[in-house]
Motif scaffolding. Structure first.
Motif, PDB file in Angstrom:
ATOM      1  N   GLU A  35     -68.303 -15.933 -17.737  1.00 19.50           N
ATOM      2  CA  GLU A  35     -67.114 -16.200 -16.843  1.00 19.50           C
ATOM      3  C   GLU A  35     -67.022 -14.425 -15.830  1.00 19.50           C
ATOM      4  O   GLU A  35     -67.281 -13.495 -16.775  1.00 19.50           O
ATOM      5  N   PRO A  36     -67.069 -14.828 -14.406  1.00 22.83           N
ATOM      6  CA  PRO A  36     -66.991 -13.476 -13.557  1.00 22.83           C
ATOM      7  C   PRO A  36     -66.009 -12.935 -13.617  1.00 22.83           C
ATOM      8  O   PRO A  36     -64.797 -12.906 -14.164  1.00 22.83           O
ATOM      9  N   ARG A  37     -65.906 -11.564 -13.618  1.00 21.16           N
ATOM     10  CA  ARG A  37     -64.915 -10.278 -13.845  1.00 21.16           C
ATOM     11  C   ARG A  37     -64.918 -10.456 -12.241  1.00 21.16           C
ATOM     12  O   ARG A  37     -65.114  -9.749 -11.442  1.00 21.16           O
ATOM     13  N   SER A  57     -65.646 -25.024 -12.044  1.00 22.25           N
ATOM     14  CA  SER A  57     -65.018 -23.815 -12.389  1.00 22.25           C
ATOM     15  C   SER A  57     -64.353 -23.532 -14.148  1.00 22.25           C
ATOM     16  O   SER A  57     -64.373 -24.032 -14.933  1.00 22.25           O
ATOM     17  N   CYS A  58     -65.366 -21.975 -13.670  1.00 22.74           N
ATOM     18  CA  CYS A  58     -64.863 -21.893 -14.913  1.00 22.74           C
ATOM     19  C   CYS A  58     -63.195 -21.666 -15.416  1.00 22.74           C
ATOM     20  O   CYS A  58     -63.159 -21.377 -16.832  1.00 22.74           O
ATOM     21  N   GLY A  59     -62.454 -21.171 -15.050  1.00 22.91           N
ATOM     22  CA  GLY A  59     -61.320 -21.645 -15.479  1.00 22.91           C
ATOM     23  C   GLY A  59     -60.267 -20.322 -15.740  1.00 22.91           C
ATOM     24  O   GLY A  59     -58.625 -20.509 -16.096  1.00 22.91           O
ATOM     25  N   LYS A  60     -60.843 -19.678 -15.549  1.00 17.94           N
ATOM     26  CA  LYS A  60     -60.058 -17.668 -15.295  1.00 17.94           C
ATOM     27  C   LYS A  60     -58.902 -17.808 -14.316  1.00 17.94           C
ATOM     28  O   LYS A  60     -57.589 -17.430 -14.389  1.00 17.94           O
ATOM     29  N   CYS A  61     -58.990 -18.056 -13.317  1.00 15.85           N
ATOM     30  CA  CYS A  61     -57.605 -18.238 -11.928  1.00 15.85           C
ATOM     31  C   CYS A  61     -57.648 -19.501 -11.678  1.00 15.85           C
ATOM     32  O   CYS A  61     -57.752 -20.526 -11.795  1.00 15.85           O
ATOM     33  N   VAL A  62     -55.958 -18.993 -12.321  1.00 22.17           N
ATOM     34  CA  VAL A  62     -55.400 -20.673 -12.092  1.00 22.17           C
ATOM     35  C   VAL A  62     -55.057 -21.108 -10.802  1.00 22.17           C
ATOM     36  O   VAL A  62     -54.934 -22.182 -10.348  1.00 22.17           O
ATOM     37  N   PRO A  63     -55.398 -19.881  -9.540  1.00 24.36           N
ATOM     38  CA  PRO A  63     -54.926 -21.111  -7.916  1.00 24.36           C
ATOM     39  C   PRO A  63     -56.713 -21.597  -8.210  1.00 24.36           C
ATOM     40  O   PRO A  63     -56.561 -22.932  -7.418  1.00 24.36           O
ATOM     41  N   CYS A  64     -57.870 -21.225  -8.863  1.00 26.50           N
ATOM     42  CA  CYS A  64     -58.833 -21.899  -8.836  1.00 26.50           C
ATOM     43  C   CYS A  64     -59.172 -23.282  -9.482  1.00 26.50           C
ATOM     44  O   CYS A  64     -59.202 -24.413  -9.631  1.00 26.50           O
ATOM     45  N   ARG A  65     -58.729 -23.144 -11.291  1.00 23.46           N
ATOM     46  CA  ARG A  65     -58.271 -24.216 -12.176  1.00 23.46           C
ATOM     47  C   ARG A  65     -57.393 -25.165 -11.720  1.00 23.46           C
ATOM     48  O   ARG A  65     -58.201 -26.528 -11.481  1.00 23.46           O
ATOM     49  N   GLY A 107     -56.121 -16.473  -3.206  1.00 21.74           N
ATOM     50  CA  GLY A 107     -56.107 -16.819  -5.290  1.00 21.74           C
ATOM     51  C   GLY A 107     -56.682 -16.337  -5.911  1.00 21.74           C
ATOM     52  O   GLY A 107     -57.018 -15.590  -7.286  1.00 21.74           O
ATOM     53  N   SER A 108     -58.090 -16.807  -5.956  1.00 18.95           N
ATOM     54  CA  SER A 108     -58.958 -16.384  -6.271  1.00 18.95           C
ATOM     55  C   SER A 108     -60.174 -15.128  -7.097  1.00 18.95           C
ATOM     56  O   SER A 108     -60.394 -14.196  -5.615  1.00 18.95           O
ATOM     57  N   LEU A 109     -60.210 -15.317  -7.901  1.00 18.22           N
ATOM     58  CA  LEU A 109     -60.846 -14.014  -8.379  1.00 18.22           C
ATOM     59  C   LEU A 109     -62.903 -14.126  -7.871  1.00 18.22           C
ATOM     60  O   LEU A 109     -63.148 -13.041  -7.418  1.00 18.22           O
ATOM     61  N   CYS A 110     -63.474 -14.923  -7.990  1.00 15.43           N
ATOM     62  CA  CYS A 110     -64.724 -15.252  -7.804  1.00 15.43           C
ATOM     63  C   CYS A 110     -65.444 -15.788  -6.658  1.00 15.43           C
ATOM     64  O   CYS A 110     -64.251 -17.155  -5.607  1.00 15.43           O
ATOM     65  N   GLY A 111     -66.443 -15.803  -5.939  1.00 16.35           N
ATOM     66  CA  GLY A 111     -66.856 -16.829  -4.533  1.00 16.35           C
ATOM     67  C   GLY A 111     -66.565 -18.680  -4.746  1.00 16.35           C
ATOM     68  O   GLY A 111     -66.382 -19.162  -3.618  1.00 16.35           O
ATOM     69  N   LEU A 112     -66.418 -18.865  -6.464  1.00 17.16           N
ATOM     70  CA  LEU A 112     -66.571 -20.112  -6.226  1.00 17.16           C
ATOM     71  C   LEU A 112     -65.169 -20.868  -6.127  1.00 17.16           C
ATOM     72  O   LEU A 112     -65.297 -21.277  -5.130  1.00 17.16           O
ATOM     73  N   GLY A 113     -64.519 -19.793  -6.310  1.00 13.26           N
ATOM     74  CA  GLY A 113     -62.940 -20.418  -5.446  1.00 13.26           C
ATOM     75  C   GLY A 113     -62.455 -19.734  -4.194  1.00 13.26           C
ATOM     76  O   GLY A 113     -61.530 -20.779  -3.670  1.00 13.26           O
ATOM     77  N   GLN A 114     -63.274 -18.551  -4.328  1.00 15.64           N
ATOM     78  CA  GLN A 114     -63.037 -18.527  -2.928  1.00 15.64           C
ATOM     79  C   GLN A 114     -63.134 -18.926  -1.723  1.00 15.64           C
ATOM     80  O   GLN A 114     -62.836 -19.267  -0.694  1.00 15.64           O
TER      81      GLN A 114
HETATM   82  S1  SF4 Z   1     -62.379 -17.989  -8.571  1.00 16.23           S
HETATM   83 FE1  SF4 Z   1     -64.216 -17.904  -9.869  1.00 16.23          FE
HETATM   84  S2  SF4 Z   1     -63.381 -16.171 -11.860  1.00 16.23           S
HETATM   85 FE2  SF4 Z   1     -61.593 -17.909 -10.654  1.00 16.23          FE
HETATM   86  S3  SF4 Z   1     -61.456 -19.419 -12.266  1.00 16.23           S
HETATM   87 FE3  SF4 Z   1     -62.694 -20.134 -10.077  1.00 16.23          FE
HETATM   88  S4  SF4 Z   1     -64.971 -19.481 -11.026  1.00 16.23           S
HETATM   89 FE4  SF4 Z   1     -63.431 -18.763 -12.583  1.00 16.23          FE
END
Ligand code: SF4
Ligand code: FMN
Ligand code: FES
Lengths: 617, 151
Positions: free
Chosen positions: A321-323, A475-483, A519-526
């Motif tokens: 999971e990204p941090r 999506s790893c599911g950590k951030c609500v906007p992404c998940r 609202g996403s933490l890592c590049g996947l959501g962004q």
């Molecule tokens: S933005 Fe990245 S860290 Fe956040 S849920 Fe999506 S994959 Fe996980």
């Protein structure tokens, strides 16, 4: 034998050179993924079996070499005869005897195996002259397809490890970093961050130890450059990493390889073992104070593990999971220690930069994107394969001059670059120059180098749905906007594909995209909404056709199309036998019909009909 | 399917007793049994001295792990971008018609399992299907079932 000094390495290289000079003719057989699927392993065996029994001037059993991907996958399996560069394509096992008896024994060319340009009908004898190859310039891929990846001697005879020798002979770590910085090299894994800057930060970090990691996760669907480098020239990755270790003061490194690439793991492991055996890895490399060793870490099939902080956690045996990166991973990386993470292709460029100098490299490409870039060409393009071109080349040149244009001479619709974080560019952007900034300014991105070409039979709404589905799963599911956001975005996209979407929902999707990005933490959501945003930017008319008229112009979305058999049907029964829904009726040699109610629109009949007797309405 | 826990224990004992190797240990177990038998979660957690929940979360986070038994023959259909636009869905449909299972399922006789993968790096040959590590490129949908049965 341990090579414990630079002088010994040079001596060894000369010895190999003398030995290899005895092998005048070389028969290169590509065992890259494409050719292998076509049975090139059998071709290799056949050559070896026959040559063992035959005596031919200048040809030995050692003349036959297996190589990594030579590039022109669409024409595989291929056999190349050097030094003349004779290029035989679409070779089958039955041709081997002919090649040996005619070409190797008598010097005759077998014309039917040569490449014929489908547009000009021109026949090419030598691979370097074929338009597919002629426009390319290879740096990272310089050895891929030319050498046997299992033989360290093959790498060394082509100048391998001489960049390492050069730095150990007389360059200080900061001079190495200086060269890398001056070369302008930017990370080939996607974001295009300056490699020199990354190395400087790590080298200056006070905490110890420092780690060097190589990102061989290559999670972008549609990309296979890194695979081909790891499989076809593993030592260049090693050499790049050792040079980096010297520059940033590291003793331990890892190569993270995705589990879908078993051959890459095998070849890298062989390279690591050999390098260790000869004293190019481990303690006191080449008899100097440099100590550095490497391990392979296998991924577990999660796309998000390509992201830097997730990858580092995965290497440490945790969940990937990204941090949040308040402190960048170059300072707090693997085990929270300073870490350089670079992509496979980035490392593959390093030995050449050191060898030929920063200025040489910086002169290639554009001012802000120097050097070359490897791309994998796939999709509905004639010349699928692996290429490397100078930065700044036009998209058009890649797709038409190198790629040979669209399959069946259909109309070009879009080219997808950058994988799930990238976007689709339409025909009027074909004049764009390919570099990091131009692609980003136009709503796509360079990404790691996957290029998937789409024709008029592709539905852009479906492409967006496809990528969103991919991202929802990954999506790893950590951030609500992404998940949750991507999940809803996908659901709305799916509704459009079914002809149930509304114009208000299109607006909603655009708004939702903004939230996900911010609202996403890592590049996947962004970058997750990018495939949607770029397709709606350039292909709004297709979305509108789905929403307003319940039509799918590409003829893909199942709920919006019907299949009909036209008068050209000759009653060959091909479609009838493939229809799983038993929706097709008709006698042999008589026109068939499709029962619209029974038909579940899978499109199998359309795919098997050879005479275009099925229309999509 | 019944699996002897001693056999699982043996695989575990052959791996380094190091928390950092969690994923590698799970990979080794899966290599041996083609999936992660239920018992393995508890055994690994004891061996490494970490909560079962941590082992379980790793086993479910990474796609390559399967918690249910898989068939003798693993059919992987690529659904990467290149394969998607070149008709990967058609292969899946035809396999369903031919051997009666969908992705993620295993035939009752445990002979076949179909899995979907996202790009195997052979995009130039799209659409791609892999049967037990043998690659098939440019798969024509009407030949998919035949290719699988031939192996
Ligand atoms: S933005 Fe990245 S860290 Fe956040 S849920 Fe999506 S994959 Fe996980
Ligand atoms: C979701 C996600 C997936 C990524 N996947 C990869 C990958 O498969 N390979 C890669 O080299 N970089 C990948 N990256 C980029 C890495 O995070 C990192 O930027 C890169 O490896 C750094 O190396 P470079 O500077 O040499 O490009 C990914 C990033 C994100 C956010
Ligand atoms: S998309 Fe199927 S192999 Fe890459």
């Amino acid at each position: 034998m341990k090579i414990d000094s630079i002088a010994k390495l040079d001596k060894w290289r000369k010895e190999i050179q003398t030995k290899q000079k005895a092998i005048k003719t070389k028969i290169l057989i590509c065992l890259g993924p494409g050719c292998l699927a076509g049975g090139s392993d059998k071709i290799l065996k056949e050559f070896q079996t026959i040559l063992k029994k035959k005596k031919i001037k200048d040809v030995l059993v050692e003349s036959v070499k297996k190589t990594g991907c030579h590039g022109f996958c669409a024409r595989g399996p291929m056999v190349i005869i050097e030094p003349l560069g004779i290029f035989y394509s679409k070779v089958k096992k039955v041709h081997v005897k002919d090649i040996i008896e005619k070409t190797l024994q008598k010097g005759e060319i077998i014309e039917k195996l040569l490449y014929k340009d489908p547009d000009t009908d021109k026949i090419y004898k030598e691979w370097r002259k074929i338009p597919f190859y002629a426009r390319q310039q290879k740096i990272a891929l310089r050895n891929v397809g030319q050498i046997d990846p299992d033989e360290i001697t093959d790498y060394i005879v082509n100048g391998g490890y001489s960049a390492l020798a050069k730095i150990l002979k007389g360059m200080k770590p900061d001079e190495v970093i200086d060269q890398v910085s001056k070369s302008g090299l930017r990370g080939r894994g996607g974001a295009g961050f300056s490699t020199g800057r990354k190395w400087v930060t790590c080298a200056k970090a006070e905490e110890n130890p420092h780690y060097v990691l190589c990102n061989g996760d290559e999670g972008d669907p549609g990309a296979f450059m890194d695979r081909c480098i790891m499989e076809g020239d593993p030592h260049t990755v090693l050499e790049g990493m050792i040079i980096c270790a010297y520059a940033v003061g590291s003793q331990e490194g890892y190569i993270y390889v995705r589990e879908e690439y078993p051959l890459a793991v095998v070849n890298l492991q062989k390279a690591i073992d050999d390098a260790r055996k000869f004293g190019l890895l481990g303690d006191n490399i080449l008899g100097t104070d440099l100590c550095f060793d490497l391990k392979i870490s296998k991924g577990g099939g999660a796309f998000v593990c390509g992201e830097s902080s997730a990858l580092m956690r995965s290497v440490a045996g945790e969940i990937g999971e990204p941090r949040a990166k308040y402190v960048r991973s170059v300072l707090k990386g693997l085990h929270d220690k300073p870490t350089v993470l670079n992509n496979v292709e980035t490392f593959a460029n390093i030995p050449v930069i050191i060898e030929k100098g920063a200025d040489w490299f910086a002169a290639i490409g554009t001012k802000k994107s120097t050097g070359t870039k490897a791309f994998s060409l796939a999709g509905k393009i004639k010349n699928t394969g692996l290429i490397e071109v100078p930065m700044g080349i036009k998209l058009k040149e890649i797709i038409y001059d190198i790629g040979g244009g669209i399959n069946d001479n259909r109309k070009f619709k879009a080219v997808q670059t950058g994988g799930p974080s990238g976007g689709c560019l339409p025909a009027d952007k074909l004049d764009l120059e390919v570099d990091f900034d131009t692609l980003a300014d136009n709503g796509s991105m360079m990404g790691s180098g996957g290029m998937v070409v789409m024709d008029d039979r592709t539905c852009m709404v479906d492409v967006s749905r496809y990528f969103l589905n991919f991202l929802v799963e990954e999506s790893c599911g950590k951030c609500v906007p992404c998940r949750e956001g991507l999940f809803q975005l996908h659901k709305l996209n799916e509704k459009i594909c079914e002809g149930k979407g509304t114009e208000d929902e299109l607006k909603l999707m655009e708004n939702l995209s903004k939230t996900i990005i911010s609202g996403s933490l890592c590049g996947l959501g962004q970058s997750g909404p990018n495939p949607f945003l770029s397709t709606i930017m350039y292909f709004r008319d297709e979305y509108e056709a789905h929403v307003k008229k319940q039509e799918c112009p590409g003829g893909v979305c199942k709920k919006l199309i019907t299949y009909k058999i036209n008068d050209d049907c000759n009653g060959c029964m091909a479609c009838l036998s493939v229809c799983a829904a038993s929706a097709i009726t008709g006698k042999k040699k008589e026109q068939h019909t499709i029962d619209e109610v029974k038909c579940d629109r899978c499109g199998a009949c359309y795919a098997v009909c050879n005479i275009n007797a099925i229309d999509i309405i | 399917m019944i699996i002897d826990s001693n056999k699982i224990q043996k695989v575990i004992d052959d791996s380094p007793q190091d928390k950092k190797q969690l994923i590698m240990i799970l990979q080794n177990i899966q290599l041996e049994f083609h999936y992660l038998p239920k018992e393995s979660i508890g055994l690994v957690s004891e061996y490494l001295g970490m909560p079962q929940s941590t082992v379980y979360s790793a086993a479910t986070f990474y796609k390559s792990f399967s918690l249910v038994p898989r068939g003798e023959n693993i059919i992987k259909v690529c659904k990467g971008t290149a394969c998607h636009i070149k008709g990967a869905d058609l292969i899946i449909d035809q396999l369903y018609a031919g051997i009666g299972i969908k992705p993620g399922q295993t035939t009752k006789d445990m002979k076949y399992t179909i899995e979907v993968v996202n790009c195997v790096g052979a995009c130039a040959m799209a659409p791609v299907m892999i049967v037990n590590d043998k690659y098939f490129g440019e798969v024509k949908c009407n030949r998919a079932t035949k290719l699988v049965k031939k192996g």
